[in-house]
Design an enzyme around this catalytic site. Sequence first.
Site, PDB file in Angstrom:
ATOM      1  N   ASN A   1      -5.088  12.840   0.387  1.00  0.00           N
ATOM      2  CA  ASN A   1      -4.253  11.919   1.185  1.00  0.00           C
ATOM      3  C   ASN A   1      -5.161  11.176   2.153  1.00  0.00           C
ATOM      4  OD1 ASN A   1      -1.578  10.910   1.856  1.00  0.00           O
ATOM      5  ND2 ASN A   1      -1.760  12.015   3.791  1.00  0.00           N
ATOM      6  N   LYS A   2      -4.568  10.352   2.972  1.00  0.00           N
ATOM      7  CA  LYS A   2      -5.310   9.494   3.910  1.00  0.00           C
ATOM      8  C   LYS A   2      -6.357  10.270   4.697  1.00  0.00           C
ATOM      9  CE  LYS A   2      -5.037   5.972   4.270  1.00  0.00           C
ATOM     10  NZ  LYS A   2      -5.997   5.171   3.469  1.00  0.00           N
TER      11      LYS A   2
ATOM     12  N   GLN B   1      -2.346   2.805   9.942  1.00  0.00           N
ATOM     13  CA  GLN B   1      -1.017   2.800   9.301  1.00  0.00           C
ATOM     14  C   GLN B   1       0.026   3.493  10.181  1.00  0.00           C
ATOM     15  OE1 GLN B   1      -3.854   3.479   7.716  1.00  0.00           O
ATOM     16  NE2 GLN B   1      -3.808   2.879   5.571  1.00  0.00           N
TER      17      GLN B   1
ATOM     18  N   ASP C   1      -1.669  11.031  -2.110  1.00  0.00           N
ATOM     19  CA  ASP C   1      -2.097  10.022  -3.087  1.00  0.00           C
ATOM     20  C   ASP C   1      -2.377  10.646  -4.442  1.00  0.00           C
ATOM     21  OD1 ASP C   1      -2.836   8.852  -0.302  1.00  0.00           O
ATOM     22  OD2 ASP C   1      -2.623   7.186  -1.711  1.00  0.00           O
TER      23      ASP C   1
ATOM     24  N   ARG D   1       0.861  -1.180   0.000  1.00  0.00           N
ATOM     25  CA  ARG D   1       0.000   0.000   0.000  1.00  0.00           C
ATOM     26  C   ARG D   1       0.901   1.233   0.000  1.00  0.00           C
ATOM     27  NH1 ARG D   1       2.355   1.878   3.740  1.00  0.00           N
ATOM     28  NH2 ARG D   1       0.733   3.448   3.926  1.00  0.00           N
ATOM     29  N   GLY D   2       0.265   2.415  -0.089  1.00  0.00           N
ATOM     30  CA  GLY D   2       1.054   3.637  -0.260  1.00  0.00           C
ATOM     31  C   GLY D   2       1.147   3.904  -1.757  1.00  0.00           C
ATOM     32  N   ALA D   3       0.818   5.144  -2.143  1.00  0.00           N
ATOM     33  CA  ALA D   3       0.679   5.462  -3.570  1.00  0.00           C
ATOM     34  C   ALA D   3       1.870   5.013  -4.432  1.00  0.00           C
ATOM     35  CB  ALA D   3       0.396   6.956  -3.724  1.00  0.00           C
TER      36      ALA D   3
HETATM   37  O1  MRU Z   1      -4.441   3.375   2.161  1.00  0.00           O
HETATM   38  P1  MRU Z   1      -2.948   3.507   2.065  1.00  0.00           P
HETATM   39  O2  MRU Z   1      -2.222   2.907   3.211  1.00  0.00           O
HETATM   40  O3  MRU Z   1      -2.427   3.033   0.720  1.00  0.00           O
HETATM   41  O4  MRU Z   1      -2.752   5.063   2.113  1.00  0.00           O
HETATM   42  C1  MRU Z   1      -1.470   5.616   2.123  1.00  0.00           C
HETATM   43  C2  MRU Z   1      -1.473   7.077   2.246  1.00  0.00           C
HETATM   44  O5  MRU Z   1      -2.476   7.732   2.290  1.00  0.00           O
HETATM   45  C3  MRU Z   1      -0.147   7.703   2.193  1.00  0.00           C
HETATM   46  O6  MRU Z   1      -0.063   8.776   3.065  1.00  0.00           O
HETATM   47  C4  MRU Z   1       0.086   8.158   0.750  1.00  0.00           C
HETATM   48  O7  MRU Z   1      -0.130   7.097  -0.130  1.00  0.00           O
HETATM   49  C5  MRU Z   1       1.413   8.669   0.552  1.00  0.00           C
HETATM   50  S1  MRU Z   1       2.556   7.362   0.605  1.00  0.00           S
HETATM   51  C6  MRU Z   1       4.088   7.836   0.177  1.00  0.00           C
END
Ligand code: MRU
Length: 355
Positions: free
Chosen positions: A250-251, A199, A240, A53-55
């Site tokens: 973002n999250k 997270q 994201d 996970r994470g963009a």
């Molecule tokens: O749902 P996730 O865990 O994929 O969400 C991740 C986030 O929102 C991060 O803050 C974002 O992707 C930036 S990661 C470098």
Amino acid sequence: MKVNGEDFQTIWLDSTESIIHIIDQTKLPHHFTTKPLHSLDEVINAIKIMEVRGAPLIGVTAAFGIAFAMKNNSSDDSLKDASSRLFQSRPTAVNLQWALNRMNKELMPITSEKRFEAAWSLCQTILDEDIKTNQSIGKHGLDLIENNFNKKTLQILTHCNAGWLATVDYGTALSPLYYAYNKGIDFHVWVDETRPRNQGAHLTAWELGQHKIPHTLISDNAGGHLMQKGEVDFVIVGADRISMHGDVCNKIGTYLKAVAAFENNIPFYVAAPKSNIDRDATKNFFDIPIESRHEEEVLMMQGLNSNNELTNIQIAPKGTRAFNPAFDITPHKYVTKIITEDGVYSPQELKSVYS
Ligand code: MRU
């Protein structure tokens, strides 16, 4: 980055076969396990259930999904079908679309016999580039910190996980902090737990702990209070998707932190690769797809039971319904600076730099 003193990336190529290995992030922080991925279906599943996970990491993993599809069937139809299935696996992070577009652009003009080899090689390039990009974000972020703050024990707040676990290595929002730590800058990180998937509690606390960076876990509701008390010098988060106007998706919960930071005159920084920027300036950014995840993520919590086994427990009355949007949008007026691999920009500067 280090795990128990040993170097690791979140995703790497097998040395003998055309397969990849990932860290299964659904088991962290309690169990560190890695697993191989061999097929498009396994890649889609790993993205959907958030083993990766994470963009940025979603984008890199999706590229390998295309390569696996080409190994099986390298026709145009197979390329289109794999891209559309991967595209639907998680809808908000724009890096996924970016990686799929890049793979398609390169592979479509190539004859089908050569597609797998070309796809595999492009995946390696994308993977290596992600590391370099995050190193550059780290260096620009370090300059920003050194030029703007001169205080014993800087207090930094972060939301979600935008560390090395969200990328191939180094991270985005946490990359400047790794550089700062290595330079001997004295700081402490407030880590938002980041309900419902936690997270912050599961991943950010774990990776900062592995690097011995001083940090304290806080409930998602504590940040505003700490800001009012003068206990936060700046906030730094990942993204994201970023609009050409500098609005930041973002999250979920990021928006509330940005409003609280603005209200308390605290800088709010966003660190992200330029592949995060949604170049379609014509669309209404506030209409982008916001992933809605399963209500169980809100109704249940995961942790270790007394036998040291990962367990889910119910925290709301049986029959309660829950709503679970995974991301929110922070309007650019709350964003102080955006750090990319190219430099540090105000939201207003993005258009001239990236159009
Ligand atoms: O749902 P996730 O865990 O994929 O969400 C991740 C986030 O929102 C991060 O803050 C974002 O992707 C930036 S990661 C470098």
